[in-house]
Design a protein around this motif. Structure first.
Motif, short mmCIF file in Angstrom:
data_model
loop_
_atom_site.label_atom_id
_atom_site.label_comp_id
_atom_site.label_asym_id
_atom_site.label_seq_id
_atom_site.Cartn_x
_atom_site.Cartn_y
_atom_site.Cartn_z
N ALA A 47 0.83 -1.20 0.00
CA ALA A 47 0.00 0.00 0.00
C ALA A 47 0.86 1.25 0.00
CB ALA A 47 -0.93 0.00 1.21
N VAL A 48 1.95 1.23 0.79
CA VAL A 48 2.86 2.37 0.82
C VAL A 48 3.51 2.57 -0.55
CG1 VAL A 48 5.00 3.27 1.78
CG2 VAL A 48 3.30 2.22 3.28
N GLY A 49 3.97 1.46 -1.15
CA GLY A 49 4.60 1.55 -2.46
C GLY A 49 3.66 2.10 -3.51
N PHE A 50 2.41 1.62 -3.50
CA PHE A 50 1.41 2.11 -4.44
C PHE A 50 1.12 3.59 -4.21
CE2 PHE A 50 -2.81 2.84 -6.12
CZ PHE A 50 -2.86 2.08 -7.28
N THR A 51 1.03 3.98 -2.93
CA THR A 51 0.71 5.37 -2.59
C THR A 51 1.83 6.32 -3.00
OG1 THR A 51 -0.64 4.64 -0.73
CG2 THR A 51 0.12 6.93 -0.72
N VAL A 52 3.07 5.94 -2.69
CA VAL A 52 4.21 6.77 -3.09
C VAL A 52 4.26 6.89 -4.61
CG1 VAL A 52 6.73 6.95 -3.11
CG2 VAL A 52 5.54 6.23 -1.03
N GLY A 53 4.02 5.78 -5.29
CA GLY A 53 3.99 5.82 -6.75
C GLY A 53 2.90 6.74 -7.27
N SER A 54 1.75 6.74 -6.60
CA SER A 54 0.63 7.61 -7.00
C SER A 54 1.02 9.08 -6.91
CB SER A 54 -0.59 7.34 -6.12
OG SER A 54 -1.01 6.01 -6.25
N THR A 72 5.49 -14.13 -9.20
CA THR A 72 5.48 -14.78 -7.89
C THR A 72 6.62 -14.29 -7.01
OG1 THR A 72 6.78 -16.63 -8.78
CG2 THR A 72 4.37 -16.87 -8.78
N SER A 73 7.40 -13.34 -7.50
CA SER A 73 8.53 -12.79 -6.75
C SER A 73 8.09 -11.57 -5.97
CB SER A 73 9.66 -12.41 -7.71
OG SER A 73 10.67 -11.68 -7.04
N LEU A 74 8.32 -11.60 -4.66
CA LEU A 74 7.90 -10.49 -3.80
C LEU A 74 8.55 -9.17 -4.20
CD1 LEU A 74 6.32 -9.49 -1.38
CD2 LEU A 74 8.21 -10.21 0.08
N PRO A 75 9.87 -9.10 -4.41
CA PRO A 75 10.48 -7.82 -4.81
C PRO A 75 9.94 -7.29 -6.13
CG PRO A 75 12.16 -9.34 -4.04
CD PRO A 75 10.91 -10.13 -4.17
N VAL A 76 9.72 -8.20 -7.08
CA VAL A 76 9.19 -7.79 -8.39
C VAL A 76 7.79 -7.22 -8.24
CG1 VAL A 76 8.43 -8.61 -10.65
CG2 VAL A 76 10.61 -9.40 -9.70
N ILE A 77 6.96 -7.87 -7.44
CA ILE A 77 5.59 -7.39 -7.24
C ILE A 77 5.57 -6.02 -6.57
CG2 ILE A 77 3.42 -7.85 -6.05
CD1 ILE A 77 3.95 -10.81 -6.41
N MET A 78 6.50 -5.79 -5.63
CA MET A 78 6.58 -4.49 -4.97
C MET A 78 6.95 -3.39 -5.96
SD MET A 78 8.39 -5.48 -1.32
CE MET A 78 8.28 -3.80 -0.75
N VAL A 79 7.90 -3.69 -6.85
CA VAL A 79 8.30 -2.71 -7.87
C VAL A 79 7.14 -2.45 -8.82
CG1 VAL A 79 9.84 -2.29 -9.82
CG2 VAL A 79 10.75 -3.29 -7.72
N LEU A 80 6.45 -3.52 -9.23
CA LEU A 80 5.31 -3.37 -10.13
C LEU A 80 4.21 -2.53 -9.48
CD1 LEU A 80 5.06 -6.99 -11.60
CD2 LEU A 80 5.84 -4.93 -12.78
N ALA A 81 3.96 -2.75 -8.17
CA ALA A 81 2.93 -1.98 -7.46
C ALA A 81 3.27 -0.50 -7.47
CB ALA A 81 2.78 -2.50 -6.03
N PHE A 82 4.55 -0.19 -7.29
CA PHE A 82 4.98 1.21 -7.30
C PHE A 82 4.69 1.86 -8.65
CE2 PHE A 82 8.24 4.30 -8.52
CZ PHE A 82 8.09 5.25 -7.52
N PHE A 83 5.09 1.19 -9.73
CA PHE A 83 4.92 1.78 -11.06
C PHE A 83 3.46 1.78 -11.51
CE2 PHE A 83 9.52 1.04 -11.33
CZ PHE A 83 9.92 2.25 -11.86
N ILE A 84 2.69 0.80 -11.07
CA ILE A 84 1.27 0.82 -11.38
C ILE A 84 0.61 2.01 -10.70
CG2 ILE A 84 -0.92 -0.37 -10.99
CD1 ILE A 84 0.58 -3.01 -11.42
N GLY A 85 0.97 2.26 -9.41
CA GLY A 85 0.45 3.43 -8.72
C GLY A 85 0.87 4.71 -9.40
N LEU A 86 2.11 4.75 -9.86
CA LEU A 86 2.64 5.94 -10.54
C LEU A 86 1.82 6.27 -11.77
CD1 LEU A 86 6.39 6.71 -11.14
CD2 LEU A 86 4.75 6.95 -13.01
N LEU A 87 1.47 5.26 -12.56
CA LEU A 87 0.80 5.51 -13.84
C LEU A 87 -0.71 5.64 -13.70
CD1 LEU A 87 2.88 3.05 -16.03
CD2 LEU A 87 2.94 5.54 -16.13
#
Length: 338
Positions: A191-198, A236-251
């Motif tokens: 949630a934090v990663g998505f929010t910062v990306g937003s 299925t990789s936790l670090p990859v999903i976290m990075v993806l969540a950040f960029f999805i929030g960003l866009l």
């Protein structure tokens, strides 16, 4: 919209803030669920209309070449207040202070702050009205006749598909994380990663909008979101999903100021922004009510991955109307709204 025409946008905004504040104060003294529900409905009324008038006011008073930056800064600054204060409110609501429920105390503080801010803004607001800026009186109700124009239909289609594919990505993100078998404790990190990306996305996309235009930025952003959603479903990789969540929030949140700029393109030379903002807000609001029910139903029948695949597909489809959108198209609306 009526208030913004005959009272002035800033004074109308101050009244809406006051209405929201009054709703919070009323909720803090509620003794039952029904009265609290009505009070918070009043709050949401003020909140929703507030944004329509703000977007219209900023668009009218901003040069087109700077509109992206101004709209993005406005929405991003709103997140600064919305995210930390809501998080703090949720924490305080779990406690009791002097035999007063925490949520009632939070509502009262929000309400008093809103009322004080409303009075201050009303006293210091300018008295310009839409008639002063446009030069003639116009219909006070948003006319759906403007949807007869091809450019307006295309921009609204892009906005609708954007809302359907993007608005509930964050809402169902915890379900996606849990479905993949990760610990519930890490949901907050996503949630934090998505929010910062937003927040970053709103600031960045608004400035890119001014450089490359809303059409190009929207097409690129929606296309990339569709790809990222596809990857996050299959990762299925936790670090990859976290990075993806950040960029999805960003866009996804970065397209908020882009959409607001796109729907005003056909009206660049007139003062009809408030009408298209009202119609756009109404339609997206209906979608936001409908999609959680639909996606929840789909997830219960199949799984949450299917929901995100649908979001990816719709995000990609949102590009199609923009491929046919003419950035130079303009319509002229007469005094009777035709």
């Amino acid at each position: 919209m009526f208030l913004s025409r005959y009272l002035s946008p800033l004074k109308a905004i101050s009244l809406l803030i006051g209405v929201g504040g009054a709703g919070f104060v009323a909720a803090s003294f509620s003794s039952g669920f029904l009265f609290a529900g009505v009070s918070f409905t009043v709050v949401m009324f003020g909140y929703s209309v507030f944004h329509n008038i703000c977007f219209s006011y900023l668009t009218v008073h901003t040069e087109r070449k700077k509109l992206g930056r101004i709209l993005s800064d406005f929405t991003a600054v709103g997140d600064i207040g919305r995210i930390p204060f809501i998080a703090l409110a949720g924490y305080m609501s779990a406690f009791t202070f002097l035999n007063v429920s925490g949520w009632k105390l939070v509502s009262f503080l929000f309400g008093i702050t809103g009322i004080i801010s409303a009075v201050f803004l009303f006293v210091h607001a300018r008295d310009d009205t839409v008639e002063d800026r446009v030069g003639h009186a116009e219909s006070t109700m948003p006319s759906f006749k403007i949807l007869r124009d091809r450019s307006v239909v295309l921009s609204m289609a892009a906005s609708i598909l954007n809302a359907f594919g993007n608005e509930k990505i964050f809402t169902f993100l915890p379900m996606l994380i849990l479905f993949k078998g990760f610990s519930p404790e890490i949901v907050g990190t996503f949630a934090v990663g998505f929010t910062v990306g937003s927040f970053v996305g709103k600031m960045a996309c608004g400035r890119l909008l001014d450089m490359y235009g809303p059409k190009t930025v929207f097409i690129v952003a929606e296309s990339v979101v569709a790809i990222l959603l596809f990857f996050i479903v299959h990762s299925t990789s936790l670090p990859v999903i976290m990075v993806l969540a950040f960029f999805i929030g960003l866009l996804t949140k970065g397209t908020v100021p882009v959409i607001q700029a796109i729907i005003t393109v056909p009206f660049q030379d007139i003062g009809e922004y408030d009408k298209i903002f009202s119609i756009n807000s109404f339609v997206r609001g209906m979608i936001n009510i409908f999609t959680p029910l639909l996606f929840g139903f789909i997830a219960s029948i199949w799984n949450i991955n299917v929901v995100y695949i649908i979001m990816a597909a719709v995000s990609f489809l949102a590009v199609v109307p923009m491929l046919y959108f003419d950035m130079s198209s303009r319509i002229i609306i007469s005094e009777n709204g035709k």
